[in-house]
Scaffold this motif. Structure first.
Motif, PDB file in Angstrom:
ATOM      1  N   VAL A 176     -25.148 -80.930  66.731  1.00 19.66           N
ATOM      2  CA  VAL A 176     -25.279 -82.154  65.960  1.00 19.66           C
ATOM      3  C   VAL A 176     -24.009 -82.988  66.151  1.00 19.66           C
ATOM      4  N   ASP A 177     -24.169 -84.297  66.171  1.00 25.46           N
ATOM      5  CA  ASP A 177     -23.069 -85.189  66.525  1.00 25.46           C
ATOM      6  C   ASP A 177     -22.243 -85.607  65.298  1.00 25.46           C
ATOM      7  N   GLY A 181     -20.734 -79.963  64.175  1.00 25.56           N
ATOM      8  CA  GLY A 181     -21.266 -79.691  65.506  1.00 25.56           C
ATOM      9  C   GLY A 181     -20.188 -79.675  66.569  1.00 25.56           C
ATOM     10  N   TYR A 204     -25.092 -83.540  72.484  1.00 27.43           N
ATOM     11  CA  TYR A 204     -25.036 -83.827  71.050  1.00 27.43           C
ATOM     12  C   TYR A 204     -26.217 -84.694  70.632  1.00 27.43           C
ATOM     13  N   HIS A 205     -26.816 -84.339  69.505  1.00 26.44           N
ATOM     14  CA  HIS A 205     -27.952 -85.114  69.000  1.00 26.44           C
ATOM     15  C   HIS A 205     -27.586 -85.754  67.655  1.00 26.44           C
ATOM     16  N   PHE A 207     -27.641 -86.693  63.700  1.00 26.77           N
ATOM     17  CA  PHE A 207     -27.935 -85.962  62.477  1.00 26.77           C
ATOM     18  C   PHE A 207     -29.363 -86.278  62.031  1.00 26.77           C
ATOM     19  N   ASN A 208     -30.121 -85.224  61.683  1.00 26.84           N
ATOM     20  CA  ASN A 208     -31.507 -85.375  61.241  1.00 26.84           C
ATOM     21  C   ASN A 208     -32.357 -86.067  62.311  1.00 26.84           C
ATOM     22  N   ASN A 231     -26.238 -76.748  65.006  1.00 29.90           N
ATOM     23  CA  ASN A 231     -26.776 -77.707  64.038  1.00 29.90           C
ATOM     24  C   ASN A 231     -27.225 -76.913  62.818  1.00 29.90           C
ATOM     25  N   ASP A 235     -32.686 -79.697  61.478  1.00 32.37           N
ATOM     26  CA  ASP A 235     -32.377 -79.857  62.898  1.00 32.37           C
ATOM     27  C   ASP A 235     -32.537 -78.536  63.643  1.00 32.37           C
ATOM     28  N   THR A 239     -35.477 -77.788  66.384  1.00 28.16           N
ATOM     29  CA  THR A 239     -35.072 -77.395  67.741  1.00 28.16           C
ATOM     30  C   THR A 239     -35.825 -76.136  68.167  1.00 28.16           C
TER      31      THR A 239
END
Length: 405
Positions: A176-177, A181, A204-205, A207-208, A231, A235, A239
């Motif tokens: 998570v970004d 994370g 990185y993805h 948040f939510n 994460n 999340d 995933t």
């Protein structure tokens, strides 16, 4: 002789004033101990925190007798909405205007870091039970700030080691970004490299995030043997669901870092079976943990997360320290907490270090298959117990200014 009487009276009066001042300083500051639960009440962390955190704090207060040093204990709460500015503003308001003595939960690392800064400025107690970043006991450490449950180091160390021992050396990280994370992905990378492995990529993805397909495709393209998930909550669940839909779990090992029992409940054993990760708490560990968890379940209609169980433990420990120190003064209370051994429904062999880290045993668990489970919430097999001194970052690696090297 008579000439000494005025002096003696003045001296007695001065001693009386000093004694009164000392008694006031050693007592409860405003005739009430106020505990503020600052949590995600409505977002994706609300299931592992939120109203359950508030209820766990209230249970601790009730079991303590609802008073300390003859004064009432009050639990209040607020929603930080996963925004550091909102969380920081609420903490400032509580400490500056509403007489709150201790703030707990803080289940977002960015918010916990901001509150630690305020705790240092105001000599108030902040106990992060729901935040993960190791920064809280390093660059954001403070004399009255405590990191209680788990952190990026402790959840990564056991799980990475277990998978590396299977000979799986090539890793990919989906993270998570935000602070948690980024810190966790760095720690995973260090553990993999120290074990002779390689991290083939990190993505990185948001948040939510709503769609994980592009991140999963990057992991698949890397040809890694292992995918680490830095994460949490929805999340992590989404995933894993996406990975199963793409058939990736048949050829790649997925290693989630932060997993609450609520997540497994939502994911279901059919999709969660076989997952291996580290946790600080499992409700079915012993008679004491089972009894408390069932009491919690009767109130909340679900089993407690490790965050909620740790809040019960932390509030109880805090109140014991107030009682022993004979004051709710922040530095005095934390100094007393650092003298205590913590063994309860949450903690095994627990104690507080100079950097504010609450060290305790961790557990490596595996999610049961549907056939292995005896019913609702019977989800984990405990594979190993990791002593706290091994599970958490050693003080020799700490960058906290409070640690004497």
């Amino acid at each position: 002789m008579h000439s000494l009487r005025p002096l003696a009276k003045a001296s007695f009066a001065l001693c009386s004033l000093l004694a009164l001042a000392s008694a006031q300083a050693a007592g409860i500051s405003d005739d009430k101990v106020r505990i503020g639960v600052l949590s995600d009440m409505s977002g994706q962390y609300s299931d592992s925190g939120g109203r359950g955190s508030v209820e766990a704090a209230k249970m601790a207060v009730e079991d303590f007798g609802s008073k300390v040093l003859g004064k009432p204990v009050e639990v209040i709460f607020a929603d930080h909405q996963n925004k550091a500015d909102i969380g920081g503003a609420k903490a400032r308001q509580w400490w500056d205007a509403e007489g709150v003595d201790m703030i707990i939960d803080l289940n977002n690392s960015a918010i916990a870091g901001a509150v630690n800064v305020l705790a240092k400025e105001r000599n108030k107690v902040a106990i992060a039970t729901g935040a993960l970043s190791n920064a809280l006991t390093n660059e954001f450490c403070a004399p009255t700030a405590i990191h209680y449950t788990v952190d990026s180091y402790s959840i990564a160390s056991a799980a990475v080691d277990a998978v590396m021992k299977q000979g799986k050396k090539d890793w990919f990280i989906i993270a998570v970004d935000y602070s948690y994370g980024k810190v966790t992905s760095e720690i995973i990378t260090n553990f993999v490299k120290e074990g002779g492995g390689r991290v083939l990529g990190t993505v990185y993805h948001p948040f939510n995030a709503g769609d994980f397909s592009s991140f999963l495709m990057q992991a698949q393209s890397s040809k890694a043997q292992v995918v680490a998930l830095a994460n949490a909550t929805n999340d992590t669940i989404n995933t894993i669901k996406g990975a199963r839909e793409f058939g990736m779990t048949k050829s790649m090992t997925f290693v989630p870092q932060l997993v609450y029992i609520n997540d497994i409940h939502g994911l279901g054993l059919e999709q969660g079976q076989g997952l291996v990760f580290a946790t600080a708490y499992y409700w079915d560990r012993n008679d004491e943990s089972r009894a408390w968890a069932q009491k919690y379940q009767a109130r909340m209609k679900k089993m407690p997360s490790m965050n909620q169980a740790s809040i019960y433990s932390a509030v109880t420990t805090y109140l014991k320290a107030v009682q022993e120190a004979q004051t709710d003064d922040g530095p005095a209370v934390v100094a007393q907490m650092k003298k205590m051994k913590i063994n309860d429904v949450f903690s095994q062999n627990g104690y507080l270090r100079d950097d504010g880290r609450m060290v305790h045993d961790m557990f490596l668990v595996q999610v049961k298959t549907p056939k292995e489970s005896k019913g609702a919430w019977d989800y984990y097999k405990v594979l190993d117990t990791i002593p706290g001194d091994k599970a958490f970052q050693p003080l020799s690696k700490s960058t906290c200014y409070l640690v004497k090297k």
